[in-house]
Design an enzyme around this catalytic site. Structure first.
Site, mmCIF file in Angstrom:
data_model
loop_
_atom_site.group_PDB
_atom_site.id
_atom_site.type_symbol
_atom_site.label_atom_id
_atom_site.label_comp_id
_atom_site.label_asym_id
_atom_site.label_seq_id
_atom_site.Cartn_x
_atom_site.Cartn_y
_atom_site.Cartn_z
ATOM 1 N N SER A 53 0.845 -1.197 0.000
ATOM 2 C CA SER A 53 0.000 0.000 0.000
ATOM 3 C C SER A 53 0.877 1.243 0.000
ATOM 4 O O SER A 53 2.106 1.165 0.158
ATOM 5 C CB SER A 53 -0.905 0.003 1.235
ATOM 6 O OG SER A 53 -0.115 0.167 2.412
ATOM 7 N N ASP A 95 -1.274 -1.691 -3.690
ATOM 8 C CA ASP A 95 -2.627 -1.573 -3.152
ATOM 9 C C ASP A 95 -3.071 -0.108 -3.168
ATOM 10 O O ASP A 95 -2.316 0.778 -3.561
ATOM 11 C CB ASP A 95 -2.626 -2.159 -1.733
ATOM 12 C CG ASP A 95 -3.998 -2.493 -1.211
ATOM 13 O OD1 ASP A 95 -4.950 -2.526 -2.007
ATOM 14 O OD2 ASP A 95 -4.124 -2.737 0.003
ATOM 15 N N HIS A 96 -4.274 0.149 -2.688
ATOM 16 C CA HIS A 96 -4.946 1.457 -2.661
ATOM 17 C C HIS A 96 -4.046 2.670 -2.915
ATOM 18 O O HIS A 96 -3.174 2.990 -2.121
ATOM 19 C CB HIS A 96 -5.611 1.666 -1.299
ATOM 20 C CG HIS A 96 -6.762 0.745 -1.064
ATOM 21 N ND1 HIS A 96 -8.041 1.044 -1.447
ATOM 22 C CD2 HIS A 96 -6.811 -0.464 -0.486
ATOM 23 C CE1 HIS A 96 -8.842 0.051 -1.123
ATOM 24 N NE2 HIS A 96 -8.121 -0.882 -0.533
ATOM 25 N N ASP A 131 -7.345 3.744 -6.693
ATOM 26 C CA ASP A 131 -8.499 3.852 -5.804
ATOM 27 C C ASP A 131 -9.142 5.221 -5.992
ATOM 28 O O ASP A 131 -8.734 6.197 -5.364
ATOM 29 C CB ASP A 131 -8.081 3.643 -4.345
ATOM 30 C CG ASP A 131 -9.259 3.700 -3.384
ATOM 31 O OD1 ASP A 131 -10.386 3.965 -3.850
ATOM 32 O OD2 ASP A 131 -9.049 3.493 -2.175
ATOM 33 N N GLU A 169 -8.318 3.091 5.640
ATOM 34 C CA GLU A 169 -7.048 2.455 5.314
ATOM 35 C C GLU A 169 -6.110 3.504 4.754
ATOM 36 O O GLU A 169 -6.447 4.208 3.789
ATOM 37 C CB GLU A 169 -7.226 1.303 4.307
ATOM 38 C CG GLU A 169 -5.897 0.603 3.992
ATOM 39 C CD GLU A 169 -6.078 -0.648 3.160
ATOM 40 O OE1 GLU A 169 -5.542 -1.686 3.553
ATOM 41 O OE2 GLU A 169 -6.735 -0.576 2.122
ATOM 42 N N HIS A 212 -13.066 -1.819 5.630
ATOM 43 C CA HIS A 212 -11.683 -2.029 6.052
ATOM 44 C C HIS A 212 -11.603 -2.079 7.576
ATOM 45 O O HIS A 212 -12.412 -1.485 8.276
ATOM 46 C CB HIS A 212 -10.777 -0.900 5.551
ATOM 47 C CG HIS A 212 -10.540 -0.949 4.077
ATOM 48 N ND1 HIS A 212 -10.686 0.150 3.259
ATOM 49 C CD2 HIS A 212 -10.163 -1.964 3.261
ATOM 50 C CE1 HIS A 212 -10.402 -0.187 2.007
ATOM 51 N NE2 HIS A 212 -10.089 -1.452 1.987
ATOM 52 N N GLY A 213 -10.594 -2.785 8.068
ATOM 53 C CA GLY A 213 -10.414 -2.894 9.508
ATOM 54 C C GLY A 213 -11.054 -4.164 10.021
ATOM 55 O O GLY A 213 -11.291 -5.111 9.275
ATOM 56 N N HIS A 249 -12.403 -6.560 -1.023
ATOM 57 C CA HIS A 249 -11.705 -5.696 -0.066
ATOM 58 C C HIS A 249 -12.439 -5.747 1.268
ATOM 59 O O HIS A 249 -13.619 -6.048 1.332
ATOM 60 C CB HIS A 249 -11.692 -4.247 -0.560
ATOM 61 C CG HIS A 249 -10.714 -3.981 -1.648
ATOM 62 N ND1 HIS A 249 -9.951 -2.839 -1.697
ATOM 63 C CD2 HIS A 249 -10.358 -4.691 -2.741
ATOM 64 C CE1 HIS A 249 -9.176 -2.863 -2.770
ATOM 65 N NE2 HIS A 249 -9.419 -3.982 -3.423
ATOM 66 N N GLY A 251 -12.260 -7.660 3.951
ATOM 67 C CA GLY A 251 -12.830 -8.972 4.260
ATOM 68 C C GLY A 251 -12.519 -9.510 5.641
ATOM 69 O O GLY A 251 -12.952 -10.621 5.975
ATOM 70 N N SER A 252 -11.764 -8.770 6.454
ATOM 71 C CA SER A 252 -11.410 -9.264 7.782
ATOM 72 C C SER A 252 -12.673 -9.529 8.595
ATOM 73 O O SER A 252 -13.562 -8.683 8.669
ATOM 74 C CB SER A 252 -10.523 -8.252 8.518
ATOM 75 O OG SER A 252 -9.287 -8.092 7.856
ATOM 76 N N ASN A 271 -8.095 -9.220 -0.540
ATOM 77 C CA ASN A 271 -7.072 -8.515 0.222
ATOM 78 C C ASN A 271 -7.107 -8.938 1.688
ATOM 79 O O ASN A 271 -8.183 -8.975 2.298
ATOM 80 C CB ASN A 271 -7.272 -7.010 0.131
ATOM 81 C CG ASN A 271 -6.997 -6.471 -1.257
ATOM 82 O OD1 ASN A 271 -6.799 -7.213 -2.208
ATOM 83 N ND2 ASN A 271 -6.985 -5.161 -1.377
ATOM 84 N N ILE A 272 -5.939 -9.201 2.241
ATOM 85 C CA ILE A 272 -5.841 -9.586 3.646
ATOM 86 C C ILE A 272 -4.703 -8.796 4.271
ATOM 87 O O ILE A 272 -3.547 -8.939 3.882
ATOM 88 C CB ILE A 272 -5.601 -11.099 3.804
ATOM 89 C CG1 ILE A 272 -6.759 -11.874 3.157
ATOM 90 C CG2 ILE A 272 -5.458 -11.481 5.273
ATOM 91 C CD1 ILE A 272 -6.562 -13.353 3.117
ATOM 92 N N ASP A 273 -5.050 -7.956 5.255
ATOM 93 C CA ASP A 273 -4.058 -7.099 5.880
ATOM 94 C C ASP A 273 -4.232 -7.073 7.393
ATOM 95 O O ASP A 273 -3.328 -7.426 8.145
ATOM 96 C CB ASP A 273 -4.160 -5.680 5.302
ATOM 97 C CG ASP A 273 -3.040 -4.761 5.775
ATOM 98 O OD1 ASP A 273 -2.032 -5.271 6.290
ATOM 99 O OD2 ASP A 273 -3.165 -3.535 5.610
ATOM 100 N N THR A 274 -5.410 -6.679 7.855
ATOM 101 C CA THR A 274 -5.648 -6.561 9.293
ATOM 102 C C THR A 274 -5.342 -7.864 10.024
ATOM 103 O O THR A 274 -4.666 -7.868 11.059
ATOM 104 C CB THR A 274 -7.104 -6.141 9.559
ATOM 105 O OG1 THR A 274 -7.360 -4.903 8.882
ATOM 106 C CG2 THR A 274 -7.368 -5.969 11.040
#
Length: 340
Positions: A53, A95-96, A131, A169, A212-213, A249, A251-252, A271-274
Site C-alpha cells: 500500500s 494496493d490502494h 483507488d 485504510e 476495512h479494519g 476488499h 474482508g477481515s 485482500n488480507i491485511d488486518t
C-alpha cells in the site's frame, strides 16, 4: 518462475475464475513480512499475490524520507531474488492509491515498468491499483482510462475501485452506509469507459458492504450475492458471461459462508491485511510480556541478549503470519492449486 510473468499472471487469474477460488493478496511492509507471506503460500502449495500500500511503501522507504517509490521498488527487487527459493508463483501488486498520491506512487512505478518493457524485460509489478472511490464516478473512470492505457502498454493489469469500501485504510476513509453497494448502473458505466478487456485487463473492486479494519460480527452487512447481479446486468447488455474479475476488499472477520458465496460469484483476489498484522504482532507481544526482564534492563541489570535479539521474536512473528496466510488459502480454496 517465482515472480509471475504477465502471461502467467493472466493464466493465474483465469484459473482462479474458472475454478471458483481466489488468491490471498497479502499486504507486506518489510522483508520479514514478505518472507512470511511467501512461506505461507509455499506451505499451502498455493500461488498468491504480494501487495504494498502507499503507507506500506512509505514505511519501506524509511522514516528519514518516507519515499514511496524507493521503498516499493526496493522490496519488489528483493522479492524477485528471494522468491526463487519458494516453490510457488506470486504476483507483485500495489494496493490502494488515491488521487493525491498517483503522481508520487503509481505513475512513477508505471514509468519504471515501461522502461523495463522497452528493454525487453518484464514489468517490475504485475498489477497496480487506482483507488478513485473518493471521487465522482465520472472522474474516477476518466483517470482509470488513462492509467489502463499505460498499464496495458507495460503489460500490467490495473485494479480499480469504483465505489467506496467503508472504514479507513492509509488515511482514506468512508462512512458505513448505503453507498457501500455498487449498482448495476455503476458496473455498466465502468464497462462503457474501460471496456471488457479489449482496452486492457482490469480487476474490479466492487462494493457489497465491505469495510476495512476489523469489526465484531453483525456490525457489517455483506451482500456477496450482489456480485452475481453486477455480472448478470452487464452480461445482459453486452452478451459476455461473467465479465468481471472481482476483488474482495475489507474482508477481515467475514464468515466462511460469505467468502464462499463471493468466490462463487467471481472473486479472484481477496485482500488480507488486518488479520495478518495481528498474526504477526501477537507472538511478539507474548514474547515481550513473558520476557520483560530479559528484553528490558530492569533495575540496573543487563537484560538477556537472546531475548531482545530481533531474530528471536522475529522468527515467532514470521511463523504466526505464515500460518495465517496458509489459513487464508484454505478459506479461499487456493490450497494445492499452484502452477506446476
Amino acid at each position: 518462475m517465482p515472480i509471475a510473468t504477465p502471461e502467467v499472471y493472466n493464466e493465474m487469474l483465469d484459473r482462479a475464475k474458472a475454478g471458483k477460488f481466489a488468491y490471498p493478496a497479502i499486504n507486506v511492509t518489510s522483508t520479514q513480512t514478505l518472507h512470511a507471506a511467501l512461506r505461507g503460500f509455499a506451505e499451502a502449495e498455493s500461488d498468491g499475490i504480494i501487495q504494498i500500500s502507499t503507507g506500506g511503501a512509505e514505511f519501506l522507504g524509511g522514516q528519514y524520507s518516507k519515499e514511496m517509490v524507493t521503498g516499493s521498488v526496493a522490496l519488489a527487487e528483493f522479492a524477485h531474488i528471494v522468491a526463487k527459493k519458494y516453490d510457488i508463483t506470486v504476483a507483485l501488486h500495489t494496493d490502494h492509491c488515491p488521487k493525491d498520491k498517483l503522481d508520487g506512487y503509481v505513475r512513477p512505478l508505471l514509468a519504471v515498468s515501461e522502461e523495463r518493457v522497452a528493454r525487453g524485460e518484464n514489468p517490475l509489478f504485475q498489477s497496480h491499483m487506482w483507488d478513485g472511490s473518493a471521487e465522482t464516478l465520472a472522474d474516477n473512470l476518466s483517470i482509470a482510462q488513462e492509467l489502463l492505457e499505460r498499464a496495458r502498454a507495460a503489460k500490467i493489469i490495473l485494479e480499480v475501485e469504483i465505489t467506496p469500501t467503508g472504514g479507513e485504510e492509509d488515511g482514506v476513509s468512508h462512512e458505513i452506509n448505503d453507498s457501500l453497494y455498487t449498482t448495476v448502473d455503476d458496473a455498466i458505466r465502468t464497462v462503457e469507459a474501460l471496456g471488457l478487456g479489449e482496452k486492457g485487463r482490469y480487476l474490479l473492486a466492487a462494493s457489497f458492504g465491505n469495510v476495512h479494519g476489523v469489526y465484531k460480527p453483525g456490525n457489517v452487512v455483506l451482500r456477496p450475492e450482489l456480485l452475481k447481479e453486477l455480472n448478470e446486468g452487464v452480461a445482459a447488455k453486452y452478451g459476455k458471461a461473467s465479465p468481471f474479475d472481482f476483488v474482495f476488499h475489507g474482508g477481515s472477520g467475514s464468515t466462511e459462508a460469505e467468502i464462499a458465496l463471493a468466490l462463487d460469484n467471481g472473486v479472484v483476489k481477496m485482500n488480507i491485511d488486518t488479520d495478518t498484522q495481528y498474526a504477526f504482532t501477537r507472538p511478539v507481544a507474548d514474547h515481550m510480556f513473558r520476557n520483560y526482564d530479559g528484553v528490558l534492563k530492569v533495575d540496573g541489570e543487563v537484560g538477556s541478549k537472546k531475548t531482545y535479539d530481533p531474530r528471536t521474536w522475529g522468527k515467532l512473528a514470521e511463523a504466526s503470519m505464515a500460518a495465517r496466510v496458509t489459513e487464508a488459502c484454505a478459506n479461499l480454496r487456493s490450497t494445492g492449486t499452484k502452477l506446476k
